[in-house]
Design a protein around this motif. Structure first.
Motif, PDB file in Angstrom:
ATOM      1  N   SER A 140      30.753 -15.902  12.239  1.00 11.82           N
ATOM      2  CA  SER A 140      29.684 -15.312  11.935  1.00 11.82           C
ATOM      3  C   SER A 140      29.168 -15.201  10.594  1.00 11.82           C
ATOM      4  O   SER A 140      30.070 -15.570   9.819  1.00 11.82           O
ATOM      5  CB  SER A 140      29.591 -13.860  12.664  1.00 11.82           C
ATOM      6  N   ASN A 141      27.875 -15.095  10.252  1.00 15.79           N
ATOM      7  CA  ASN A 141      27.524 -14.783   9.117  1.00 15.79           C
ATOM      8  C   ASN A 141      27.910 -13.514   8.609  1.00 15.79           C
ATOM      9  O   ASN A 141      28.152 -12.639   9.107  1.00 15.79           O
ATOM     10  CB  ASN A 141      25.895 -14.880   8.835  1.00 15.79           C
ATOM     11  N   HIS A 142      28.189 -13.379   7.162  1.00 14.75           N
ATOM     12  CA  HIS A 142      28.874 -12.351   6.487  1.00 14.75           C
ATOM     13  C   HIS A 142      27.980 -11.863   5.678  1.00 14.75           C
ATOM     14  O   HIS A 142      27.780 -12.447   4.559  1.00 14.75           O
ATOM     15  CB  HIS A 142      30.167 -13.063   5.796  1.00 14.75           C
ATOM     16  N   GLN A 143      27.541 -10.515   5.869  1.00 16.39           N
ATOM     17  CA  GLN A 143      26.524  -9.892   5.040  1.00 16.39           C
ATOM     18  C   GLN A 143      27.076  -8.753   3.912  1.00 16.39           C
ATOM     19  O   GLN A 143      26.870  -8.650   2.768  1.00 16.39           O
ATOM     20  CB  GLN A 143      25.474  -9.482   5.675  1.00 16.39           C
ATOM     21  N   SER A 144      27.763  -7.608   4.593  1.00 23.57           N
ATOM     22  CA  SER A 144      27.853  -6.577   3.907  1.00 23.57           C
ATOM     23  C   SER A 144      29.191  -5.766   4.599  1.00 23.57           C
ATOM     24  O   SER A 144      29.768  -6.208   5.792  1.00 23.57           O
ATOM     25  CB  SER A 144      26.763  -5.410   3.888  1.00 23.57           C
TER      26      SER A 144
END
Length: 293
Positions: free
Chosen positions: A81-85
């Motif tokens: 998955s994309n990793h944001q915060s």
């Protein structure tokens, strides 16, 4: 005055956030032990993830809607998955299925409650300073995934992007090499940009809705060389970015779907990008949920 109120709200909600993590970790210790005793250890991280999601969603007012959730059941696999915060942990609370697990820094297993929970729930601990030992742990993890039809969750960006744009950092290739070695598929999970709901730099912590789209699992059976894996990782990243452009931004409370799709257009510097493309280095430095910076 409004900025002061917003900052106060941010710190209050962040404190509650931390308390929920601690509380669920304590619950996780006892739940993991009980589930092991009754032969249902594959539910350990799942039950704690769900407990965290529902308490967080109820108290802090952030819900998640998933499209194509049935693809999450196509195990064994490597889920990326994309990793944001820091808010990504809430996403894990909704995405995790029975049998899902993560890797973590070995030092974390000694942390009271959180470490005990991870140890009891089947987390794979990696010692980054001892590469050979870490590789053996990963080899055992792959065997376990295939034999027990489980999934390993990883963030191929390697660090939190903290971006306000519908973009992703370059992918490291560790997750893709692992999938190739095990002959299991990659399951891409695309999360809407959550900067509208949570942004530590701007002291933003709103209620709202996060959107997730699970893409169809992608086979790795045709990958034979390192070059194949590199090309494959670029292809998967592009497909995830295209999906992110469609999914858009998370919706804050009181905002319409049309408004939530409008970009903030505020640039944010992104640092600490690891551009090392050596397969073995990437395999050991790939970031998973509990190895986050």
């Amino acid at each position: 005055m409004s900025s002061i109120i917003s900052s106060i709200k941010f710190y209050i909600k962040s404190t509650i956030f931390g308390a929920l993590i601690s509380g669920c970790a304590i619950y996780g210790v006892f739940a993991s032990i009980l589930l092991r005793l009754i032969g249902k250890k594959e539910y350990a991280q799942y039950t704690v993830a769900r407990a965290f999601y529902f308490t967080f969603s109820t108290i802090l007012g952030v819900k998640i809607t998933i499209k194509n959730e049935h693809f999450l059941h196509d195990v064994p696999g490597i889920v990326i998955s994309n990793h944001q915060s820091a808010l990504d942990i809430l996403m894990l609370g909704k995405v995790f299925q029975p049998g899902y697990t993560v890797t973590a820094k070995k030092a974390l297993q000694y942390f009271p409650f959180l470490g005990w929970f991870m140890l009891a729930s089947g987390t794979f601990f990696l010692d980054r300073a001892r590469g050979e030992k870490a590789r053996k742990v990963l080899d055992n993890a792959l065997k376990t995934l295939k034999a027990e039809k489980r999934a390993l969750f990883m963030f191929p960006e390697g660090t939190r992007s903290a971006t306000k744009e519908l973009e992703m950092l370059p992918f490291k290739k560790g997750a893709f090499h692992l999938a190739q070695q095990a002959g299991i598929p990659i399951i891409p999970v695309v999360v809407s940009n959550t900067s509208t709901i949570f942004n530590a730099k701007d002291r933003v912590f709103n209620s709202g809705e996060i959107f997730i789209e699970v893409l169809e699992p992608i086979s790795t059976n045709a990958l034979e060389t390192s070059s194949d894996v590199s090309a494959f990782s670029l292809k998967v990243r592009q497909e995830m970015i295209e999906a992110l452009q469609h999914v858009g931004y998370s919706r804050t409370l009181g905002t319409s779907a049309e408004q939530s799709s409008v970009s903030d257009n505020t640039d944010e510097d992104i640092t600490d990008i690891d551009t090392d493309t050596d397969p073995e280095q990437n395999e050991l430095s790939e970031e998973t949920p509990l190895m986050a910076k």
